[in-house]
Scaffold this motif. Structure first.
Motif, mmCIF file in Angstrom:
data_model
loop_
_atom_site.group_PDB
_atom_site.id
_atom_site.type_symbol
_atom_site.label_atom_id
_atom_site.label_comp_id
_atom_site.label_asym_id
_atom_site.label_seq_id
_atom_site.Cartn_x
_atom_site.Cartn_y
_atom_site.Cartn_z
ATOM 1 N N VAL A 38 0.844 -1.189 0.000
ATOM 2 C CA VAL A 38 0.000 0.000 0.000
ATOM 3 C C VAL A 38 0.888 1.251 0.000
ATOM 4 O O VAL A 38 1.878 1.323 0.729
ATOM 5 C CB VAL A 38 -0.911 0.008 1.251
ATOM 6 C CG1 VAL A 38 -1.639 1.338 1.398
ATOM 7 C CG2 VAL A 38 -1.886 -1.145 1.207
ATOM 8 N N GLY A 39 0.521 2.230 -0.822
ATOM 9 C CA GLY A 39 1.232 3.506 -0.837
ATOM 10 C C GLY A 39 2.453 3.540 -1.732
ATOM 11 O O GLY A 39 3.157 4.547 -1.775
ATOM 12 N N TRP A 40 2.723 2.489 -2.481
ATOM 13 C CA TRP A 40 3.909 2.428 -3.342
ATOM 14 C C TRP A 40 3.526 1.894 -4.721
ATOM 15 O O TRP A 40 2.753 0.954 -4.833
ATOM 16 C CB TRP A 40 4.992 1.554 -2.715
ATOM 17 C CG TRP A 40 5.534 2.185 -1.472
ATOM 18 C CD1 TRP A 40 5.014 2.093 -0.213
ATOM 19 C CD2 TRP A 40 6.650 3.056 -1.384
ATOM 20 N NE1 TRP A 40 5.750 2.853 0.662
ATOM 21 C CE2 TRP A 40 6.771 3.454 -0.035
ATOM 22 C CE3 TRP A 40 7.570 3.545 -2.306
ATOM 23 C CZ2 TRP A 40 7.772 4.309 0.407
ATOM 24 C CZ3 TRP A 40 8.576 4.386 -1.856
ATOM 25 C CH2 TRP A 40 8.660 4.771 -0.520
ATOM 26 N N THR A 41 4.093 2.493 -5.768
ATOM 27 C CA THR A 41 3.863 2.067 -7.142
ATOM 28 C C THR A 41 5.034 1.202 -7.597
ATOM 29 O O THR A 41 6.187 1.626 -7.535
ATOM 30 C CB THR A 41 3.708 3.280 -8.073
ATOM 31 O OG1 THR A 41 2.620 4.081 -7.593
ATOM 32 C CG2 THR A 41 3.446 2.850 -9.503
ATOM 33 N N LYS A 42 4.701 0.019 -8.068
ATOM 34 C CA LYS A 42 5.702 -0.976 -8.456
ATOM 35 C C LYS A 42 6.203 -0.731 -9.881
ATOM 36 O O LYS A 42 5.418 -0.587 -10.805
ATOM 37 C CB LYS A 42 5.070 -2.367 -8.356
ATOM 38 C CG LYS A 42 5.957 -3.516 -8.759
ATOM 39 C CD LYS A 42 5.144 -4.817 -8.718
ATOM 40 C CE LYS A 42 5.870 -5.966 -9.332
ATOM 41 N NZ LYS A 42 6.113 -5.821 -10.753
ATOM 42 N N PRO A 43 7.524 -0.728 -10.079
ATOM 43 C CA PRO A 43 8.072 -0.656 -11.434
ATOM 44 C C PRO A 43 8.082 -2.048 -12.081
ATOM 45 O O PRO A 43 7.835 -3.054 -11.409
ATOM 46 C CB PRO A 43 9.502 -0.153 -11.204
ATOM 47 C CG PRO A 43 9.852 -0.674 -9.848
ATOM 48 C CD PRO A 43 8.563 -0.662 -9.053
ATOM 49 N N ALA A 44 8.396 -2.115 -13.361
ATOM 50 C CA ALA A 44 8.376 -3.381 -14.095
ATOM 51 C C ALA A 44 9.253 -4.453 -13.456
ATOM 52 O O ALA A 44 8.871 -5.612 -13.378
ATOM 53 C CB ALA A 44 8.797 -3.157 -15.546
ATOM 54 N N THR A 45 10.441 -4.079 -12.985
ATOM 55 C CA THR A 45 11.343 -5.077 -12.391
ATOM 56 C C THR A 45 11.279 -5.071 -10.867
ATOM 57 O O THR A 45 12.153 -5.613 -10.207
ATOM 58 C CB THR A 45 12.804 -4.851 -12.828
ATOM 59 O OG1 THR A 45 13.257 -3.597 -12.291
ATOM 60 C CG2 THR A 45 12.943 -4.859 -14.340
ATOM 61 N N GLY A 46 10.243 -4.467 -10.328
ATOM 62 C CA GLY A 46 10.087 -4.399 -8.878
ATOM 63 C C GLY A 46 9.521 -5.684 -8.293
ATOM 64 O O GLY A 46 8.833 -6.449 -8.973
ATOM 65 N N GLU A 47 9.823 -5.902 -7.038
ATOM 66 C CA GLU A 47 9.347 -7.085 -6.329
ATOM 67 C C GLU A 47 8.987 -6.689 -4.901
ATOM 68 O O GLU A 47 9.782 -6.054 -4.206
ATOM 69 C CB GLU A 47 10.463 -8.131 -6.296
ATOM 70 C CG GLU A 47 10.202 -9.303 -5.406
ATOM 71 C CD GLU A 47 11.429 -10.209 -5.228
ATOM 72 O OE1 GLU A 47 11.252 -11.269 -4.620
ATOM 73 O OE2 GLU A 47 12.533 -9.846 -5.672
ATOM 74 N N TRP A 48 7.781 -7.013 -4.479
ATOM 75 C CA TRP A 48 7.402 -6.865 -3.078
ATOM 76 C C TRP A 48 7.810 -8.163 -2.418
ATOM 77 O O TRP A 48 7.186 -9.200 -2.622
ATOM 78 C CB TRP A 48 5.921 -6.597 -2.940
ATOM 79 C CG TRP A 48 5.469 -6.346 -1.531
ATOM 80 C CD1 TRP A 48 6.219 -5.878 -0.491
ATOM 81 C CD2 TRP A 48 4.159 -6.537 -1.024
ATOM 82 N NE1 TRP A 48 5.458 -5.757 0.645
ATOM 83 C CE2 TRP A 48 4.173 -6.166 0.342
ATOM 84 C CE3 TRP A 48 2.970 -6.977 -1.572
ATOM 85 C CZ2 TRP A 48 3.052 -6.230 1.146
ATOM 86 C CZ3 TRP A 48 1.847 -7.041 -0.771
ATOM 87 C CH2 TRP A 48 1.892 -6.660 0.573
ATOM 88 N N ALA A 49 8.878 -8.139 -1.672
ATOM 89 C CA ALA A 49 9.538 -9.349 -1.183
ATOM 90 C C ALA A 49 9.237 -9.595 0.289
ATOM 91 O O ALA A 49 9.931 -9.059 1.166
ATOM 92 C CB ALA A 49 11.038 -9.239 -1.422
ATOM 93 N N GLY A 61 12.056 -4.654 -3.597
ATOM 94 C CA GLY A 61 13.286 -4.889 -4.333
ATOM 95 C C GLY A 61 13.149 -4.399 -5.757
ATOM 96 O O GLY A 61 12.042 -4.230 -6.275
ATOM 97 N N ILE A 62 14.290 -4.162 -6.375
ATOM 98 C CA ILE A 62 14.308 -3.752 -7.774
ATOM 99 C C ILE A 62 15.556 -4.350 -8.411
ATOM 100 O O ILE A 62 16.632 -4.334 -7.821
ATOM 101 C CB ILE A 62 14.260 -2.220 -7.922
ATOM 102 C CG1 ILE A 62 14.013 -1.827 -9.361
ATOM 103 C CG2 ILE A 62 15.498 -1.567 -7.360
ATOM 104 C CD1 ILE A 62 13.475 -0.431 -9.530
ATOM 105 N N THR A 63 15.394 -4.913 -9.600
ATOM 106 C CA THR A 63 16.492 -5.579 -10.283
ATOM 107 C C THR A 63 16.895 -4.787 -11.514
ATOM 108 O O THR A 63 16.033 -4.443 -12.338
ATOM 109 C CB THR A 63 16.095 -7.013 -10.677
ATOM 110 O OG1 THR A 63 15.761 -7.717 -9.480
ATOM 111 C CG2 THR A 63 17.231 -7.724 -11.385
ATOM 112 N N GLY A 64 18.184 -4.523 -11.617
ATOM 113 C CA GLY A 64 18.712 -3.803 -12.765
ATOM 114 C C GLY A 64 19.484 -4.719 -13.690
ATOM 115 O O GLY A 64 20.035 -5.729 -13.272
ATOM 116 N N THR A 65 19.529 -4.339 -14.962
ATOM 117 C CA THR A 65 20.255 -5.101 -15.976
ATOM 118 C C THR A 65 21.667 -4.576 -16.180
ATOM 119 O O THR A 65 22.451 -5.179 -16.891
ATOM 120 C CB THR A 65 19.521 -5.037 -17.325
ATOM 121 O OG1 THR A 65 19.522 -3.668 -17.773
ATOM 122 C CG2 THR A 65 18.099 -5.555 -17.216
#
Length: 184
Positions: A38-49, A61-65
């Motif tokens: 709640v209260g957060w917008t997830k990016p494409a590579t985001g993970e609610w862990a 979490g967020i994963t970069g290439t």
């Protein structure tokens, strides 16, 4: 002209407002259903862990290439123009290389480098723009051209009160020092 440096402290850190109210919604990332807290917008590579946070709590979490940039965005924050705030959070990395973690509102972005494997507290004190229309928006937690995954937990955004360093009638700016009669 001498820039005024704000030396902010209290118990080894900045001096916060008496109640130290966190202005971020769900800043420990525990509440919510589905794919984002709640209260957060997830990016494409985001993970609610769930279980990846401090003491097996939830984290984002967020994963970069290594060549992309993305961020989690908080619910909009109404900053007061010309006021001081402290944004802090815990971050750790998994298989991270190159690039940097990005953090804070767009008008006060801070790159904190590539995160280590263990949780580290990052903190930034900033002053909002004077014009109200320039200091509205979201707080970001993300990555820029980072390889690997960064996890974030226990974010805090609180108003703080500046304590200025004065020597007589002289207020020192960032990086300036006065030792006896020697100014650098």
């Amino acid at each position: 002209m001498i820039n005024v440096m704000m030396i902010l402290f209290a118990a080894g850190s900045t001096l916060a407002a008496p109640a130290e109210v966190n202005l971020l919604t769900n800043a420990d990332f525990e509440a919510g259903e589905g794919k984002a807290p709640v209260g957060w917008t997830k990016p494409a590579t985001g993970e609610w862990a769930k279980g990846a946070g401090v003491d097996d709590s939830s984290a984002i979490g967020i994963t970069g290439t290594g060549s992309n940039s993305e961020f989690w965005a908080s619910a909009p924050v109404e900053f007061q123009p010309g006021h001081c705030y402290r944004f802090s959070f815990l971050v750790r990395g998994v298989d991270t290389a190159s690039g940097t973690v990005i953090s804070g509102p767009q008008f006060a972005n801070v790159d904190v480098g590539t995160p280590s494997k263990s949780w580290q507290r990052e903190s930034n004190v900033f002053v909002t723009p004077i014009r109200k229309e320039e200091c509205q928006g979201v707080v970001r937690l993300g990555q820029w051209q980072m390889g690997g995954t960064a996890f974030f937990d226990n974010a805090r955004l609180v108003p703080v009160l500046p304590v200025h360093a004065h020597f007589g009638e002289l207020a020192l700016g960032e990086g300036e020092t006065l030792n006896g009669n020697v100014y650098t």
